[in-house]
Scaffold this motif. Structure first.
Motif, mmCIF file in Angstrom:
data_model
loop_
_atom_site.group_PDB
_atom_site.id
_atom_site.type_symbol
_atom_site.label_atom_id
_atom_site.label_comp_id
_atom_site.label_asym_id
_atom_site.label_seq_id
_atom_site.Cartn_x
_atom_site.Cartn_y
_atom_site.Cartn_z
ATOM 1 N N SER B 82 36.551 37.784 16.698
ATOM 2 C CA SER B 82 36.627 39.001 15.892
ATOM 3 C C SER B 82 37.710 39.899 16.465
ATOM 4 N N THR B 83 38.182 40.837 15.637
ATOM 5 C CA THR B 83 39.302 41.688 16.070
ATOM 6 C C THR B 83 38.941 42.526 17.292
ATOM 7 N N ASN B 84 37.664 42.879 17.462
ATOM 8 C CA ASN B 84 37.296 43.681 18.637
ATOM 9 C C ASN B 84 37.261 42.849 19.931
ATOM 10 N N GLN B 85 37.575 41.576 19.824
ATOM 11 C CA GLN B 85 37.707 40.744 21.010
ATOM 12 C C GLN B 85 39.170 40.591 21.446
ATOM 13 N N THR B 86 40.044 41.313 20.770
ATOM 14 C CA THR B 86 41.434 41.391 21.218
ATOM 15 C C THR B 86 41.446 42.114 22.568
ATOM 16 N N SER B 87 41.958 41.440 23.599
ATOM 17 C CA SER B 87 41.859 41.999 24.940
ATOM 18 C C SER B 87 42.613 41.106 25.917
ATOM 19 N N MET B 88 42.670 41.575 27.182
ATOM 20 C CA MET B 88 43.134 40.723 28.262
ATOM 21 C C MET B 88 41.913 40.145 28.962
ATOM 22 N N TYR B 89 41.880 38.839 29.114
ATOM 23 C CA TYR B 89 40.748 38.166 29.741
ATOM 24 C C TYR B 89 41.156 37.656 31.120
ATOM 25 N N LEU B 90 40.320 37.960 32.094
ATOM 26 C CA LEU B 90 40.624 37.617 33.477
ATOM 27 C C LEU B 90 39.540 36.728 34.059
ATOM 28 N N CYS B 91 39.967 35.600 34.590
ATOM 29 C CA CYS B 91 39.066 34.691 35.294
ATOM 30 C C CYS B 91 39.182 34.990 36.784
ATOM 31 N N ALA B 92 38.095 34.823 37.523
ATOM 32 C CA ALA B 92 38.128 35.062 38.961
ATOM 33 C C ALA B 92 37.179 34.102 39.655
ATOM 34 N N SER B 93 37.374 33.948 40.964
ATOM 35 C CA SER B 93 36.474 33.088 41.733
ATOM 36 C C SER B 93 36.274 33.668 43.120
ATOM 37 N N SER B 94 35.202 33.212 43.779
ATOM 38 C CA SER B 94 34.937 33.627 45.155
ATOM 39 C C SER B 94 34.072 32.571 45.831
ATOM 40 N N THR B 95 34.072 32.593 47.166
ATOM 41 C CA THR B 95 33.198 31.697 47.904
ATOM 42 C C THR B 95 31.772 32.221 47.866
ATOM 43 N N GLY B 96 30.832 31.363 48.205
ATOM 44 C CA GLY B 96 29.426 31.730 48.070
ATOM 45 C C GLY B 96 29.028 32.954 48.869
ATOM 46 N N GLY B 97 29.589 33.104 50.066
ATOM 47 C CA GLY B 97 29.156 34.194 50.916
ATOM 48 C C GLY B 97 30.066 35.402 50.915
ATOM 49 N N SER B 98 30.988 35.468 49.981
ATOM 50 C CA SER B 98 31.989 36.540 49.999
ATOM 51 C C SER B 98 31.879 37.428 48.773
ATOM 52 N N ASN B 99 32.160 38.704 48.967
ATOM 53 C CA ASN B 99 32.230 39.624 47.841
ATOM 54 C C ASN B 99 33.651 39.847 47.354
ATOM 55 N N THR B 100 34.623 39.240 48.010
ATOM 56 C CA THR B 100 36.008 39.402 47.587
ATOM 57 C C THR B 100 36.313 38.339 46.543
ATOM 58 N N ILE B 101 36.682 38.764 45.356
ATOM 59 C CA ILE B 101 36.988 37.800 44.297
ATOM 60 C C ILE B 101 38.490 37.765 44.055
ATOM 61 N N TYR B 102 38.960 36.627 43.611
ATOM 62 C CA TYR B 102 40.383 36.387 43.403
ATOM 63 C C TYR B 102 40.610 36.090 41.931
ATOM 64 N N PHE B 103 41.581 36.785 41.366
ATOM 65 C CA PHE B 103 41.809 36.713 39.936
ATOM 66 C C PHE B 103 42.950 35.777 39.569
ATOM 67 N N GLY B 104 42.858 35.253 38.344
ATOM 68 C CA GLY B 104 43.983 34.570 37.739
ATOM 69 C C GLY B 104 44.947 35.577 37.137
ATOM 70 N N GLU B 105 45.979 35.043 36.472
ATOM 71 C CA GLU B 105 47.038 35.884 35.924
ATOM 72 C C GLU B 105 46.616 36.608 34.650
ATOM 73 N N GLY B 106 45.561 36.139 34.028
ATOM 74 C CA GLY B 106 45.097 36.780 32.802
ATOM 75 C C GLY B 106 45.545 36.052 31.545
ATOM 76 N N SER B 107 44.752 36.189 30.505
ATOM 77 C CA SER B 107 45.083 35.628 29.189
ATOM 78 C C SER B 107 45.009 36.747 28.163
ATOM 79 N N TRP B 108 46.139 36.964 27.493
ATOM 80 C CA TRP B 108 46.176 37.988 26.444
ATOM 81 C C TRP B 108 45.773 37.340 25.128
ATOM 82 N N LEU B 109 44.678 37.795 24.557
ATOM 83 C CA LEU B 109 44.212 37.262 23.279
ATOM 84 C C LEU B 109 44.332 38.334 22.211
#
Lengths: 113, 112
Positions: B82-109
């Protein structure tokens, strides 16, 4: 209900001066705080973090201060450089409660040459 | 260095289309996340996963689903864009015991 708030959408400072970015949080379960920097059309990159057992953490030109009683943290950048111009996001998490992060709305920092 | 790769940087889709956003991380991280970024709203968590085939709803899961069949891959699915889903989408990951997450470059939809 915003649990992490950055009340200043934008900030401009002169090159060489100090930049101070502020962040407030409401959830006392948060015990770990991070700052991320984001350039346009790129993903956020991790900048610096602090756990609730500390009140200050430094990394080069970047220092994060935490005031637990006021539920407030700030990021100081000294001296500011034009390459620091970006959106800065404050984030909060918990070592024991949940592993996902809650982000603020961001502050656009512009460093003027 | 942690590498989180989002395969599609820019997409334009029509209303009602099914959309897949793919994300791969190469650091054997247990945790993976999907956020969306909108002006004035910051980064909002859509879904996250702590393990293969496991998923948890974030703050704004409506209209989205996810799939994690392999540890390194986390897909975001818009069943009927839907049009309200137009946005930048960011994927991220982290190790099990860490609160620091690492992002990808993003996808503009953009949904038209």
């Amino acid at each position: 209900d915003q649990q992490v708030k950055q009340n200043s959408p934008s900030l401009s400072v002169q090159e060489g001066r100090i930049s101070i970015l502020n962040c407030d949080y409401t959830n006392s379960m948060f015990d770990y705080f991070l700052w991320y920097k984001k350039y346009p059309a790129e993903g956020p990159t991790f900048l610096i973090s602090i756990s609730s057992i500390k009140d200050k953490n430094e990394d080069g030109r970047f220092t994060v201060f935490l005031n637990k009683s006021a539920k407030h943290l700030s990021l100081h950048i000294v001296p500011s450089q034009p390459g620091d111009s970006a959106v800065y996001f404050c984030a909060a998490g918990s070592f024991t409660w949940a592993r996902q992060l809650t982000f603020g709305s961001g502050t656009q920092l512009t460093v003027l040459p | 260095d942690v590498k989180v790769t989002q395969s599609s940087r820019y997409l334009v889709k029509r209303t009602g289309e099914k959309v897949f956003l793919e994300c791969v991380q190469d650091m054997d991280h247990e945790n993976m996340f999907w956020y969306r970024q909108d002006p004035g709203l910051g980064l909002r968590l859509i879904y996250f996963s702590y393990d293969v085939k496991m998923k948890e709803k974030g703050d704004i899961p409506e209209g989205y689903s996810v799939s994690r069949e392999k540890k390194e891959r986390f897909s975001l699915i818009l069943e009927s864009a839907s049009t309200n889903q137009t946005s930048m989408y960011l994927c991220a990951s982290s190790t099990g015991g860490s609160n620091t997450i690492y992002f990808g470059e993003g996808s503009w939809l953009t949904v038209v």
